[in-house]
Write a protein that holds these residues in place. Sequence first.
Motif, short mmCIF file in Angstrom:
data_model
loop_
_atom_site.label_atom_id
_atom_site.label_comp_id
_atom_site.label_asym_id
_atom_site.label_seq_id
_atom_site.Cartn_x
_atom_site.Cartn_y
_atom_site.Cartn_z
N CYS A 1 0.84 -1.19 0.00
CA CYS A 1 0.00 0.00 0.00
C CYS A 1 0.88 1.25 0.00
O CYS A 1 1.85 1.32 0.75
CB CYS A 1 -0.87 -0.03 1.25
SG CYS A 1 -1.93 1.40 1.43
N HIS B 1 0.33 3.88 1.36
CA HIS B 1 0.22 4.57 2.64
C HIS B 1 1.30 4.08 3.60
O HIS B 1 2.24 4.79 3.88
CB HIS B 1 -1.19 4.36 3.23
CG HIS B 1 -1.40 5.07 4.53
ND1 HIS B 1 -2.25 4.60 5.49
CD2 HIS B 1 -0.85 6.20 5.03
CE1 HIS B 1 -2.23 5.42 6.52
NE2 HIS B 1 -1.39 6.40 6.27
N GLN B 2 1.18 2.86 4.09
CA GLN B 2 2.11 2.42 5.12
C GLN B 2 2.63 1.00 4.90
O GLN B 2 2.82 0.25 5.85
CB GLN B 2 1.47 2.52 6.50
CG GLN B 2 1.28 3.95 6.94
CD GLN B 2 1.02 4.05 8.42
OE1 GLN B 2 0.47 3.14 9.01
NE2 GLN B 2 1.43 5.14 9.03
N THR C 1 1.44 -1.78 4.04
CA THR C 1 0.67 -2.99 4.32
C THR C 1 0.58 -3.78 3.01
O THR C 1 0.38 -3.19 1.95
CB THR C 1 -0.75 -2.59 4.78
OG1 THR C 1 -0.62 -1.86 5.98
CG2 THR C 1 -1.63 -3.81 5.01
N CYS D 1 -7.58 -1.06 0.66
CA CYS D 1 -6.57 -1.61 1.57
C CYS D 1 -7.25 -1.93 2.91
O CYS D 1 -8.03 -1.13 3.42
CB CYS D 1 -5.44 -0.60 1.78
SG CYS D 1 -4.22 -1.13 3.02
N LYS E 1 -6.04 -2.04 5.84
CA LYS E 1 -5.52 -1.41 7.06
C LYS E 1 -6.24 -0.11 7.45
O LYS E 1 -6.74 0.01 8.55
CB LYS E 1 -4.02 -1.17 6.90
CG LYS E 1 -3.36 -0.63 8.13
CD LYS E 1 -2.70 -1.70 8.95
CE LYS E 1 -2.11 -1.06 10.20
NZ LYS E 1 -1.21 -1.91 10.90
N HIS E 2 -6.28 0.86 6.54
CA HIS E 2 -7.00 2.10 6.87
C HIS E 2 -8.03 2.45 5.80
O HIS E 2 -8.45 3.58 5.66
CB HIS E 2 -6.04 3.28 7.05
CG HIS E 2 -4.90 3.00 7.97
ND1 HIS E 2 -3.64 2.71 7.52
CD2 HIS E 2 -4.84 2.93 9.33
CE1 HIS E 2 -2.84 2.49 8.55
NE2 HIS E 2 -3.55 2.59 9.66
N LEU E 3 -8.36 1.45 4.97
CA LEU E 3 -9.44 1.57 3.97
C LEU E 3 -9.19 2.64 2.91
O LEU E 3 -10.14 3.21 2.39
CB LEU E 3 -10.79 1.80 4.65
CG LEU E 3 -11.20 0.77 5.72
CD1 LEU E 3 -12.60 1.09 6.24
CD2 LEU E 3 -11.15 -0.65 5.20
N TRP E 4 -7.95 2.89 2.56
CA TRP E 4 -7.71 3.72 1.39
C TRP E 4 -8.28 2.98 0.18
O TRP E 4 -8.20 1.75 0.11
CB TRP E 4 -6.22 3.98 1.19
CG TRP E 4 -5.66 5.06 2.05
CD1 TRP E 4 -6.21 5.56 3.19
CD2 TRP E 4 -4.44 5.76 1.84
NE1 TRP E 4 -5.39 6.54 3.71
CE2 TRP E 4 -4.30 6.68 2.90
CE3 TRP E 4 -3.43 5.70 0.87
CZ2 TRP E 4 -3.20 7.54 3.00
CZ3 TRP E 4 -2.33 6.56 0.98
CH2 TRP E 4 -2.22 7.46 2.02
#
Lengths: 347, 109
Positions: B43, B45-46, B48, B62, B64-67
């Motif tokens: 991802c 973002h981070q 994942t 994703c 993890k934080h639903l991007w």
Amino acid sequence: MRISVRTRGESFEFDCAEGEKILHAGLRAGIALPYECGSGTCGTCKAEVGRGEIDEGWLEAPGRAYVNPERSEFLMCQATARGDCAIGVHARVARLADGIPAPEAVAGRIARVEGLTRGVRRVAVALDRPVSFDAGQFMLVGTAAVAGRRAYSMADYRLPTDRLAFVVKQVPEGGFTDWLFAEDRTGSELDLFGPLGVATYVPSLPNNLVCIAGGSGLAPMLSILDHAIETGHFEARHGDLFFGVRAERDIYLLDRLEAYAGHEPERLRVTVVLSDVAPTAELAAAHPQLRFDAGFVHEAAMRHMTGRWKSAMAYLAGPPPMVDATLRALVTEARLTPSAIRYDKFS
Amino acid sequence: MSWRRVCATDDVDEDELREFKVGDITVLVANAGGEFFAYPPFCPHQETPLSLGMIDGDTLTCIKHLWQWNLKTGETRENAESPLLLYEVKVEEGEVLVNLEKELRYGYQ
Ligand SMILES: Cc1cc2nc3c(=O)[nH]c(=O)nc-3n(C[C@H](O)[C@H](O)[C@H](O)COP(=O)(O)OP(=O)(O)OC[C@H]3O[C@@H](n4cnc5c(N)ncnc54)[C@H](O)[C@@H]3O)c2cc1C
Ligand code: FES
Ligand code: FES
């Protein structure tokens, strides 16, 4: 000590006390630094040290699996500063919005411990001074006897309050829960930091509420439903609570669940879902206001919510596998957008 | 490196995501309703693994934080702060080929 943070938008500066976690110092200063668990497991709070020295704190933190030491990354929720530091956060960061209670450190004492069912206790904590929080939020809770702080969600909603209630589930070989369950801890001193968390209910929310909880994940739903009922939310909108546990003996606070279900019987429905043993006819007969189902809580929620997802705001809390399974169902089956899903993984 | 075979079309079920290794490069392959797409494995973002993500129509999310992104173009949807990088893909005789001329990476920091 002075910390400066470069983010993907603005840059900020804030003071950090000796021994204070960098995340706490930033949040206290009203800067919405990224975090999720606040307790070293999720990796969401990672940042990069540019200048200055930090002490990483808990080196075995599971959240460190997400940090790259080659890029000098660390977890802000575990680290303290050794002096002035410049750090970088790879995210857009803003100031905490107005009206959001700013988190702070507060001291407390265990006022009362009450067994709810096998391995689950309600813990009332008397605070040194009153705090405000939004329904659904949690506090980080620590005792001098156990290293680190754990996150526990407020299980009541009353404001402002110098008394918080938590529902704590015993975790096998868990540091804090072993300490808490070992003997009567009434009177023990605690140090707390909060309120934290964005899986909140606010009265201006125009949505129907769908709360899906596994085990101790019921705790934040209790404060959410308390507040929603107090503000008359269900006079105009509907709500559903799905509470998943393994077996009948794991259910707790049945009287409170019945009170919710009796509040607006047409509009607020409460369904208890047992994953290991199907609910008996006697159980259902003894609690006519509640619904019972068998299987995983997210599957039951999908069954009972058919045709009811319109304008829903979903709240999820519980063990990470339960929350992940529910997220999948909400995104791919119920087709909720991410902004309509608020969750806490009890990692 | 340029066009490389990454997997067979049968290796990835419909609306599934799977990682494959080609030499030193890890590629994430998506089968979205029978169309194939390929991305770096993490991802933006981070980091994942996006193999844990989910596909619904042309949306990739994703866990993890639903991007969310448009999985065909990589464009951000709703809450994502950065786009998804895509490799060029072609399908020939049941094989998924990906243009690995250059490994795609996110500039995390
Ligand atoms: C947002 C959130 C809300 C939660 N709400 C609730 C709730 O309402 N009720 C409930 O029962 N549970 C809740 N939990 C789970 C709870 O925080 C604990 O993980 C759980 O009680 C087990 O704690 P333990 O100490 O017994 O287990 P342990 O396995 O010993 O520790 C659990 C967690 O404590 C932290 N920790 C452990 N050792 C250290 C250390 N040396 N230094 C720093 N940190 C350490 C880590 O985060 C670790 O994952 C919540 C979790 C989260 C993330
Ligand atoms: S917020 Fe620091 S690891 Fe989760
Ligand atoms: S890691 Fe993928 S959305 Fe945050």
